[in-house]
Motif scaffolding. Structure first.
Motif, PDB file in Angstrom:
ATOM      1  N   CYS A 120       0.828  -1.212   0.000  1.00  0.00           N
ATOM      2  CA  CYS A 120       0.000   0.000   0.000  1.00  0.00           C
ATOM      3  C   CYS A 120       0.861   1.260   0.000  1.00  0.00           C
ATOM      4  O   CYS A 120       0.450   2.298  -0.498  1.00  0.00           O
ATOM      5  CB  CYS A 120      -0.964  -0.013   1.190  1.00  0.00           C
ATOM      6  SG  CYS A 120      -0.220   0.507   2.755  1.00  0.00           S
ATOM      7  N   GLY A 121       2.062   1.167   0.577  1.00  0.00           N
ATOM      8  CA  GLY A 121       2.963   2.326   0.601  1.00  0.00           C
ATOM      9  C   GLY A 121       2.643   3.326   1.693  1.00  0.00           C
ATOM     10  O   GLY A 121       3.366   4.314   1.860  1.00  0.00           O
ATOM     11  N   LYS A 122       1.557   3.120   2.455  1.00  0.00           N
ATOM     12  CA  LYS A 122       1.127   4.122   3.437  1.00  0.00           C
ATOM     13  C   LYS A 122       1.176   3.634   4.878  1.00  0.00           C
ATOM     14  O   LYS A 122       1.298   4.430   5.805  1.00  0.00           O
ATOM     15  CB  LYS A 122      -0.314   4.547   3.129  1.00  0.00           C
ATOM     16  CG  LYS A 122      -0.468   5.221   1.787  1.00  0.00           C
ATOM     17  CD  LYS A 122      -1.878   5.804   1.647  1.00  0.00           C
ATOM     18  CE  LYS A 122      -2.079   6.412   0.272  1.00  0.00           C
ATOM     19  NZ  LYS A 122      -2.844   5.556  -0.632  1.00  0.00           N
ATOM     20  N   CYS A 123       1.071   2.329   5.083  1.00  0.00           N
ATOM     21  CA  CYS A 123       0.968   1.821   6.464  1.00  0.00           C
ATOM     22  C   CYS A 123       2.333   1.901   7.160  1.00  0.00           C
ATOM     23  O   CYS A 123       3.357   2.175   6.540  1.00  0.00           O
ATOM     24  CB  CYS A 123       0.442   0.389   6.464  1.00  0.00           C
ATOM     25  SG  CYS A 123       1.612  -0.835   5.852  1.00  0.00           S
ATOM     26  N   CYS A 125       3.122  -5.665   4.824  1.00  0.00           N
ATOM     27  CA  CYS A 125       1.961  -4.794   4.587  1.00  0.00           C
ATOM     28  C   CYS A 125       0.682  -5.627   4.564  1.00  0.00           C
ATOM     29  O   CYS A 125       0.571  -6.575   3.796  1.00  0.00           O
ATOM     30  CB  CYS A 125       2.133  -4.070   3.250  1.00  0.00           C
ATOM     31  SG  CYS A 125       0.676  -3.122   2.768  1.00  0.00           S
ATOM     32  N   CYS A 156       5.024  -0.379   5.641  1.00  0.00           N
ATOM     33  CA  CYS A 156       5.533   0.148   4.377  1.00  0.00           C
ATOM     34  C   CYS A 156       6.476   1.312   4.636  1.00  0.00           C
ATOM     35  O   CYS A 156       7.562   1.385   4.059  1.00  0.00           O
ATOM     36  CB  CYS A 156       4.382   0.601   3.483  1.00  0.00           C
ATOM     37  SG  CYS A 156       3.538  -0.759   2.661  1.00  0.00           S
TER      38      CYS A 156
HETATM   39 ZN   LIG Z   1       1.376  -1.037   3.593  1.00  0.00          ZN
END
Ligand SMILES: [Zn+2]
Ligand SMILES: [Zn+2]
Length: 344
Positions: free
Chosen positions: A94-97, A108, A100
Protein backbone atom coordinates in the motif's frame (compact mmCIF):
# COMPACT_ATOMS: atom_id res chain seq x y z
CA UNK A 1 -5.08 -7.77 -30.52
CA UNK A 2 -6.13 -9.96 -27.64
CA UNK A 3 -4.47 -11.06 -24.45
CA UNK A 4 -4.05 -14.82 -24.30
CA UNK A 5 -4.33 -16.20 -20.78
CA UNK A 6 -4.25 -19.53 -18.93
CA UNK A 7 -7.41 -19.79 -16.83
CA UNK A 8 -7.70 -22.13 -13.89
CA UNK A 9 -11.32 -23.16 -14.46
CA UNK A 10 -11.55 -25.85 -11.80
CA UNK A 11 -9.29 -27.76 -9.43
CA UNK A 12 -6.63 -29.40 -11.60
CA UNK A 13 -7.89 -27.88 -14.83
CA UNK A 14 -6.42 -25.04 -16.88
CA UNK A 15 -7.91 -23.85 -20.15
CA UNK A 16 -6.41 -21.34 -22.54
CA UNK A 17 -8.58 -18.33 -23.31
CA UNK A 18 -8.52 -14.63 -24.05
CA UNK A 19 -9.16 -11.43 -22.19
CA UNK A 20 -8.73 -7.74 -22.88
CA UNK A 21 -5.26 -6.24 -22.87
CA UNK A 22 -5.13 -4.27 -19.62
CA UNK A 23 -5.25 -0.46 -19.58
CA UNK A 24 -1.92 1.09 -18.65
CA UNK A 25 -2.51 3.35 -15.67
CA UNK A 26 -0.51 6.30 -14.44
CA UNK A 27 2.98 5.20 -13.38
CA UNK A 28 2.49 1.76 -14.93
CA UNK A 29 4.14 -0.07 -17.77
CA UNK A 30 2.59 -2.69 -20.03
CA UNK A 31 4.70 -5.83 -20.06
CA UNK A 32 4.61 -8.51 -22.72
CA UNK A 33 5.38 -11.55 -20.61
CA UNK A 34 8.09 -13.76 -22.11
CA UNK A 35 8.73 -16.30 -19.37
CA UNK A 36 6.72 -17.30 -16.32
CA UNK A 37 7.80 -19.91 -13.81
CA UNK A 38 5.45 -22.28 -12.02
CA UNK A 39 5.89 -21.92 -8.27
CA UNK A 40 5.05 -24.49 -5.59
CA UNK A 41 2.28 -22.13 -4.50
CA UNK A 42 0.84 -22.15 -8.04
CA UNK A 43 0.80 -25.95 -7.97
CA UNK A 44 -0.86 -25.86 -4.56
CA UNK A 45 -3.53 -23.48 -5.85
CA UNK A 46 -3.98 -25.61 -8.96
CA UNK A 47 -4.58 -28.79 -6.96
CA UNK A 48 -6.51 -27.36 -4.00
CA UNK A 49 -8.26 -24.39 -5.58
CA UNK A 50 -6.82 -22.04 -2.97
CA UNK A 51 -4.44 -21.77 -0.03
CA UNK A 52 -5.65 -21.75 3.55
CA UNK A 53 -8.39 -19.13 3.93
CA UNK A 54 -7.89 -17.83 0.39
CA UNK A 55 -10.42 -19.77 -1.69
CA UNK A 56 -10.22 -19.14 -5.43
CA UNK A 57 -13.38 -18.36 -7.38
CA UNK A 58 -12.93 -19.73 -10.90
CA UNK A 59 -11.86 -18.76 -13.47
CA UNK A 60 -8.57 -17.43 -12.14
CA UNK A 61 -5.06 -16.75 -13.50
CA UNK A 62 -2.00 -18.08 -11.64
CA UNK A 63 1.69 -17.12 -11.88
CA UNK A 64 3.97 -14.58 -10.23
CA UNK A 65 7.51 -15.44 -11.44
CA UNK A 66 7.85 -13.45 -14.62
CA UNK A 67 10.05 -11.50 -16.93
CA UNK A 68 9.25 -9.82 -20.21
CA UNK A 69 9.45 -6.72 -22.35
CA UNK A 70 8.01 -3.28 -21.80
CA UNK A 71 5.73 -2.60 -24.79
CA UNK A 72 4.01 0.56 -23.55
CA UNK A 73 4.62 3.13 -20.84
CA UNK A 74 1.90 4.98 -18.99
CA UNK A 75 1.75 8.62 -17.97
CA UNK A 76 4.49 9.76 -15.55
CA UNK A 77 6.67 6.68 -16.01
CA UNK A 78 10.25 7.82 -15.42
CA UNK A 79 12.61 4.90 -15.61
CA UNK A 80 11.42 2.66 -18.43
CA UNK A 81 11.07 2.77 -22.18
CA UNK A 82 9.48 0.42 -24.65
CA UNK A 83 11.88 -2.38 -25.50
CA UNK A 84 13.30 -2.64 -21.98
CA UNK A 85 13.57 -6.19 -20.66
CA UNK A 86 12.33 -6.41 -17.10
CA UNK A 87 11.61 -8.76 -14.25
CA UNK A 88 8.81 -8.00 -11.86
CA UNK A 89 8.55 -8.01 -8.09
CA UNK A 90 5.02 -9.41 -7.81
CA UNK A 91 3.83 -7.75 -4.59
CA UNK A 92 2.42 -4.22 -4.62
CA UNK A 93 2.30 -2.85 -1.06
CA UNK A 94 0.00 0.00 0.00
CA UNK A 95 2.96 2.33 0.60
CA UNK A 96 1.13 4.12 3.44
CA UNK A 97 0.97 1.82 6.46
CA UNK A 98 3.59 1.74 9.24
CA UNK A 99 5.23 -1.40 7.82
CA UNK A 100 5.53 0.15 4.38
CA UNK A 101 6.89 3.41 5.77
CA UNK A 102 9.51 1.52 7.77
CA UNK A 103 10.63 -0.47 4.74
CA UNK A 104 9.15 -3.76 5.93
CA UNK A 105 6.70 -3.71 3.08
CA UNK A 106 6.47 -7.50 2.83
CA UNK A 107 4.46 -7.28 6.06
CA UNK A 108 1.96 -4.79 4.59
CA UNK A 109 -1.54 -6.08 5.44
CA UNK A 110 -2.89 -4.58 2.21
CA UNK A 111 -0.31 -6.12 -0.10
CA UNK A 112 -1.65 -6.98 -3.54
CA UNK A 113 0.38 -9.94 -4.74
CA UNK A 114 0.13 -11.51 -8.18
CA UNK A 115 -1.91 -14.73 -8.15
CA UNK A 116 -2.93 -14.29 -4.50
CA UNK A 117 -6.70 -14.35 -5.02
CA UNK A 118 -8.39 -12.08 -6.09
CA UNK A 119 -5.35 -10.48 -7.80
CA UNK A 120 -4.88 -12.22 -11.16
CA UNK A 121 -1.43 -13.61 -11.90
CA UNK A 122 1.00 -13.40 -14.79
CA UNK A 123 0.09 -16.47 -16.84
CA UNK A 124 -1.20 -14.07 -19.47
CA UNK A 125 0.53 -12.36 -22.38
CA UNK A 126 0.13 -8.79 -21.18
CA UNK A 127 0.34 -7.37 -17.71
CA UNK A 128 0.11 -3.73 -16.58
CA UNK A 129 2.24 -3.11 -13.49
CA UNK A 130 3.67 -0.18 -11.47
CA UNK A 131 7.13 0.82 -12.62
CA UNK A 132 8.41 0.69 -9.01
CA UNK A 133 7.94 -3.08 -9.16
CA UNK A 134 9.90 -3.50 -12.38
CA UNK A 135 13.64 -4.12 -12.53
CA UNK A 136 15.52 -3.60 -15.75
CA UNK A 137 17.47 -6.61 -16.97
CA UNK A 138 20.83 -5.67 -18.48
CA UNK A 139 21.73 -7.26 -21.80
CA UNK A 140 23.60 -10.18 -20.25
CA UNK A 141 20.60 -11.26 -18.14
CA UNK A 142 18.00 -13.28 -20.06
CA UNK A 143 14.28 -13.32 -19.38
CA UNK A 144 14.64 -16.97 -18.33
CA UNK A 145 16.99 -15.78 -15.58
CA UNK A 146 14.65 -12.86 -15.02
CA UNK A 147 11.78 -15.24 -14.30
CA UNK A 148 14.00 -17.07 -11.78
CA UNK A 149 14.66 -13.90 -9.81
CA UNK A 150 11.49 -14.20 -7.73
CA UNK A 151 12.51 -17.57 -6.20
CA UNK A 152 16.11 -16.28 -5.98
CA UNK A 153 14.75 -13.33 -3.98
CA UNK A 154 13.34 -15.81 -1.44
CA UNK A 155 16.79 -17.42 -1.08
CA UNK A 156 18.65 -14.11 -0.87
CA UNK A 157 16.30 -12.79 1.77
CA UNK A 158 16.48 -16.09 3.70
CA UNK A 159 20.28 -15.87 3.85
CA UNK A 160 20.25 -12.19 4.80
CA UNK A 161 17.49 -12.51 7.38
CA UNK A 162 19.09 -15.59 8.99
CA UNK A 163 22.20 -13.59 9.83
CA UNK A 164 24.42 -16.36 8.43
CA UNK A 165 28.09 -15.34 8.63
CA UNK A 166 31.27 -15.96 6.72
CA UNK A 167 32.67 -19.41 7.52
CA UNK A 168 29.47 -20.66 9.22
CA UNK A 169 28.47 -24.29 8.76
CA UNK A 170 25.13 -24.34 6.99
CA UNK A 171 22.60 -27.15 6.60
CA UNK A 172 19.88 -26.73 4.00
CA UNK A 173 16.95 -29.12 4.29
CA UNK A 174 15.26 -29.57 0.90
CA UNK A 175 16.91 -29.05 -2.48
CA UNK A 176 13.89 -27.98 -4.49
CA UNK A 177 14.05 -24.62 -6.24
CA UNK A 178 13.92 -22.60 -3.01
CA UNK A 179 16.52 -24.78 -1.29
CA UNK A 180 18.86 -24.40 -4.25
CA UNK A 181 18.31 -20.64 -4.34
CA UNK A 182 19.12 -20.52 -0.62
CA UNK A 183 22.30 -22.49 -1.36
CA UNK A 184 23.24 -19.99 -4.08
CA UNK A 185 22.63 -17.11 -1.66
CA UNK A 186 24.72 -18.72 1.11
CA UNK A 187 27.50 -19.40 -1.37
CA UNK A 188 27.45 -15.74 -2.42
CA UNK A 189 27.87 -14.86 1.27
CA UNK A 190 31.00 -16.96 1.57
CA UNK A 191 29.79 -19.28 4.28
CA UNK A 192 32.07 -22.12 5.38
CA UNK A 193 30.61 -25.53 4.74
CA UNK A 194 27.27 -26.17 3.02
CA UNK A 195 25.53 -29.47 3.70
CA UNK A 196 22.61 -30.11 1.33
CA UNK A 197 19.86 -32.57 2.26
CA UNK A 198 17.16 -34.00 0.00
CA UNK A 199 15.45 -37.25 -0.97
CA UNK A 200 16.35 -37.07 -4.70
CA UNK A 201 19.85 -37.67 -6.06
CA UNK A 202 18.93 -35.57 -9.10
CA UNK A 203 18.38 -32.51 -6.89
CA UNK A 204 21.53 -33.23 -4.90
CA UNK A 205 23.51 -33.34 -8.17
CA UNK A 206 22.38 -29.76 -8.92
CA UNK A 207 23.33 -28.80 -5.36
CA UNK A 208 26.85 -30.13 -5.99
CA UNK A 209 27.11 -28.11 -9.21
CA UNK A 210 26.12 -25.04 -7.23
CA UNK A 211 28.85 -25.64 -4.68
CA UNK A 212 27.41 -27.78 -1.89
CA UNK A 213 30.32 -29.32 0.04
CA UNK A 214 28.40 -32.38 1.22
CA UNK A 215 25.11 -33.89 0.04
CA UNK A 216 22.96 -36.25 2.07
CA UNK A 217 20.14 -38.37 0.66
CA UNK A 218 17.82 -39.08 3.59
CA UNK A 219 16.34 -42.15 1.89
CA UNK A 220 19.71 -43.84 2.45
CA UNK A 221 21.40 -41.94 5.25
CA UNK A 222 20.48 -40.58 8.65
CA UNK A 223 21.06 -36.85 8.21
CA UNK A 224 21.47 -36.11 11.94
CA UNK A 225 24.08 -38.86 12.32
CA UNK A 226 26.08 -37.83 9.24
CA UNK A 227 26.05 -34.14 10.20
CA UNK A 228 27.07 -34.96 13.78
CA UNK A 229 30.11 -36.84 12.45
CA UNK A 230 30.97 -34.26 9.79
CA UNK A 231 31.03 -31.42 12.28
CA UNK A 232 32.58 -33.32 15.20
CA UNK A 233 29.41 -32.77 17.18
CA UNK A 234 29.20 -29.01 16.60
CA UNK A 235 26.32 -29.36 14.10
CA UNK A 236 25.08 -26.42 12.01
CA UNK A 237 25.42 -22.75 12.85
CA UNK A 238 22.43 -22.06 10.64
CA UNK A 239 19.86 -24.58 9.37
CA UNK A 240 17.47 -23.59 6.61
CA UNK A 241 14.20 -25.50 6.37
CA UNK A 242 13.10 -25.00 2.76
CA UNK A 243 10.94 -28.05 2.03
CA UNK A 244 7.90 -26.85 3.94
CA UNK A 245 7.40 -30.33 5.36
CA UNK A 246 6.74 -31.47 8.91
CA UNK A 247 9.51 -34.08 8.65
CA UNK A 248 12.20 -31.53 7.80
CA UNK A 249 10.86 -29.09 10.41
CA UNK A 250 11.25 -31.79 13.05
CA UNK A 251 14.72 -32.67 11.76
CA UNK A 252 15.97 -29.07 11.99
CA UNK A 253 16.71 -28.94 15.77
CA UNK A 254 18.55 -32.27 15.56
CA UNK A 255 21.07 -30.88 13.05
CA UNK A 256 21.43 -27.40 14.58
CA UNK A 257 24.16 -26.74 17.10
CA UNK A 258 24.13 -24.93 20.44
CA UNK A 259 23.42 -21.24 20.00
CA UNK A 260 22.58 -21.82 16.34
CA UNK A 261 19.73 -20.58 14.19
CA UNK A 262 16.88 -22.32 12.42
CA UNK A 263 15.53 -20.31 9.51
CA UNK A 264 12.05 -21.38 8.39
CA UNK A 265 11.92 -20.64 4.67
CA UNK A 266 9.38 -23.21 3.51
CA UNK A 267 5.68 -22.78 4.12
CA UNK A 268 4.80 -25.48 6.62
CA UNK A 269 1.04 -25.36 6.34
CA UNK A 270 0.13 -28.55 8.19
CA UNK A 271 0.20 -28.82 12.00
CA UNK A 272 3.56 -30.23 13.06
CA UNK A 273 4.39 -32.09 16.26
CA UNK A 274 7.34 -30.11 17.51
CA UNK A 275 9.17 -30.49 20.78
CA UNK A 276 10.17 -26.94 21.63
CA UNK A 277 12.53 -28.18 24.30
CA UNK A 278 14.70 -29.57 21.46
CA UNK A 279 15.20 -25.91 20.52
CA UNK A 280 15.34 -24.24 23.90
CA UNK A 281 17.78 -26.72 25.47
CA UNK A 282 20.35 -25.58 22.90
CA UNK A 283 19.26 -21.94 22.99
CA UNK A 284 18.53 -22.07 19.27
CA UNK A 285 17.05 -18.99 17.60
CA UNK A 286 14.00 -19.82 15.49
CA UNK A 287 13.46 -17.35 12.66
CA UNK A 288 10.78 -17.07 10.03
CA UNK A 289 10.32 -15.10 6.85
CA UNK A 290 7.37 -13.98 4.79
CA UNK A 291 8.30 -13.68 1.10
CA UNK A 292 11.10 -11.05 0.88
CA UNK A 293 11.84 -7.36 0.80
CA UNK A 294 14.40 -5.10 -0.86
CA UNK A 295 16.33 -7.83 -2.69
CA UNK A 296 15.23 -7.74 -6.36
CA UNK A 297 17.76 -5.10 -7.38
CA UNK A 298 20.51 -7.02 -5.63
CA UNK A 299 19.45 -10.23 -7.40
CA UNK A 300 19.70 -8.59 -10.84
CA UNK A 301 23.13 -7.13 -10.00
CA UNK A 302 24.51 -10.45 -8.74
CA UNK A 303 23.44 -12.27 -11.91
CA UNK A 304 24.64 -9.46 -14.18
CA UNK A 305 28.08 -9.39 -12.55
CA UNK A 306 28.44 -13.17 -12.75
CA UNK A 307 28.62 -13.57 -8.95
CA UNK A 308 25.57 -15.79 -9.21
CA UNK A 309 25.14 -18.40 -11.93
CA UNK A 310 21.62 -19.76 -12.29
CA UNK A 311 22.35 -22.08 -15.21
CA UNK A 312 22.36 -25.32 -13.13
CA UNK A 313 18.68 -24.67 -12.32
CA UNK A 314 17.92 -25.35 -16.00
CA UNK A 315 14.12 -24.93 -16.07
CA UNK A 316 11.96 -27.42 -17.94
CA UNK A 317 10.24 -25.34 -20.64
CA UNK A 318 6.69 -25.67 -21.92
CA UNK A 319 5.04 -23.52 -24.56
CA UNK A 320 2.31 -21.31 -23.11
CA UNK A 321 -0.43 -23.30 -24.90
CA UNK A 322 0.61 -26.35 -22.86
CA UNK A 323 0.13 -24.75 -19.44
CA UNK A 324 -2.12 -27.63 -18.33
CA UNK A 325 0.58 -30.17 -19.32
CA UNK A 326 3.23 -28.04 -17.60
CA UNK A 327 1.33 -28.22 -14.29
CA UNK A 328 0.85 -31.96 -14.66
CA UNK A 329 4.58 -32.30 -15.30
CA UNK A 330 5.39 -30.21 -12.23
CA UNK A 331 3.18 -32.48 -10.12
CA UNK A 332 4.38 -35.84 -11.45
CA UNK A 333 8.04 -35.20 -12.28
CA UNK A 334 9.31 -33.52 -9.11
CA UNK A 335 12.38 -35.73 -9.23
CA UNK A 336 13.33 -34.71 -12.79
CA UNK A 337 13.18 -30.95 -12.47
CA UNK A 338 13.28 -28.20 -9.87
CA UNK A 339 11.53 -25.58 -12.00
CA UNK A 340 8.90 -25.79 -14.70
CA UNK A 341 8.58 -22.65 -16.80
CA UNK A 342 6.23 -21.36 -19.47
CA UNK A 343 7.57 -19.78 -22.61
CA UNK A 344 5.07 -17.26 -23.93
ZN1 LIG B 1 1.38 -1.04 3.59
ZN1 LIG C 1 7.29 -18.16 -6.28
Amino acid sequence: MKNKAAFLVDKGKIEMGEKEIPEVGKGQVLIKVKHCGICGSDVHNYIEGGTGKRIIHFPFILGHELAGEVVKVGEDVKNFRTGDQVCVEPGVPCGKCAYCREGEYNLCPDMRFLAAYPVEGSMQEYLAFPEENCFKLPEQVSTVEGALIEPLAVGLYAAEHSGVKINDTVVILGMGCIGLMTLIACKARNVGKIIAVDIYDTHLEIAKKLGADVTINTTREDAAEVIEKLTAGRLADVTFETAGQGATAVLAPAVTGRGGTIMCVGNITKPTAYKFFDISCKEITLKTQFRYRNVFGLAVDLIASGKIDLSPINPKMFPFDQTQEAFQYAIHHGEDTVKVMLEM
